[in-house]
Design a protein around this motif. Structure first.
Motif: not given
Length: 187
Positions: A98-121
């Motif tokens: 998300w971005v506002g006028n002078s601020s922004l939110d960043v989402i960071v996730e740690i995933h198990k290295d899984d080539s399937s791209g599953s959300t379970d990772s």
């Protein structure tokens, strides 16, 4: 002050792999003497990683303008869903949410290295809020806008709206706290 541009999530999306499984030296940097993960070190990495994403989003790609000063205003919702094991490779993945006028939110996730791209990772997820300041004046500075693409997954639009709502609540709370108690007039 830099010109304000429009950017997509893809413009600042980053991913990095920690090859713990195959790199003993790296693994040793993230464990204590008992072999337990040094979560404080991981949190430092998350903040630095989110900061890189925020800087990428705010960069106007013009070497003539000076970069904004970005300050971590808050860290929200660090949710660990599963243990982070240092015997497995992990991926840090992040993007602007998300971005506002002078601020922004960043989402960071740690995933198990899984080539399937599953959300379970997903092992851990977190949100970082940054505020932008002009380095010369110290005042709030505008940040690049976030363009929601037509092909966005519904979940990403919901994420944007949720972070927008949270930002509005923060702003309201800040305004309330600055108002403080009012003195009574005896006139």
């Amino acid at each position: 002050i830099a010109d304000v541009h429009e950017k997509t999530r893809k413009d600042s999306r980053l991913s990095i792999t920690y090859p713990f499984k195959n790199d003993a030296n790296l693994r040793d940097m993230y464990v204590d003497h008992k072999g337990h993960l040094l979560i404080g070190k991981v949190f430092e990495d998350l903040d630095a990683f989110a900061g890189n994403i925020a800087h990428d989003h705010c960069d106007d790609n013009n070497p003539e303008t000076h970069r904004l000063s970005l300050v971590t205003a808050s860290v929200d919702e660090i949710i660990q869903k599963r243990p982070i094991l240092v015997k497995e490779n992990i991926n840090l993945v992040g993007q602007v949410a998300w971005v506002g006028n002078s601020s922004l939110d960043v989402i960071v996730e740690i995933h198990k290295d899984d080539s399937s791209g599953s959300t379970d990772s997903i092992l851990l997820s977190s949100f970082f809020t940054y505020v932008a300041r002009d380095k010369q004046s110290g005042r709030a500075a505008p940040v690049n806008k976030l363009v929601l693409e037509d092909d966005l997954v519904c979940a990403e639009v919901q994420l944007f709206e949720e972070r927008k709502r949270i930002a509005a609540e923060r702003k309201l709370e800040k305004e309330k706290s600055h108002a403080g108690p009012r003195a009574l007039s005896l006139e």
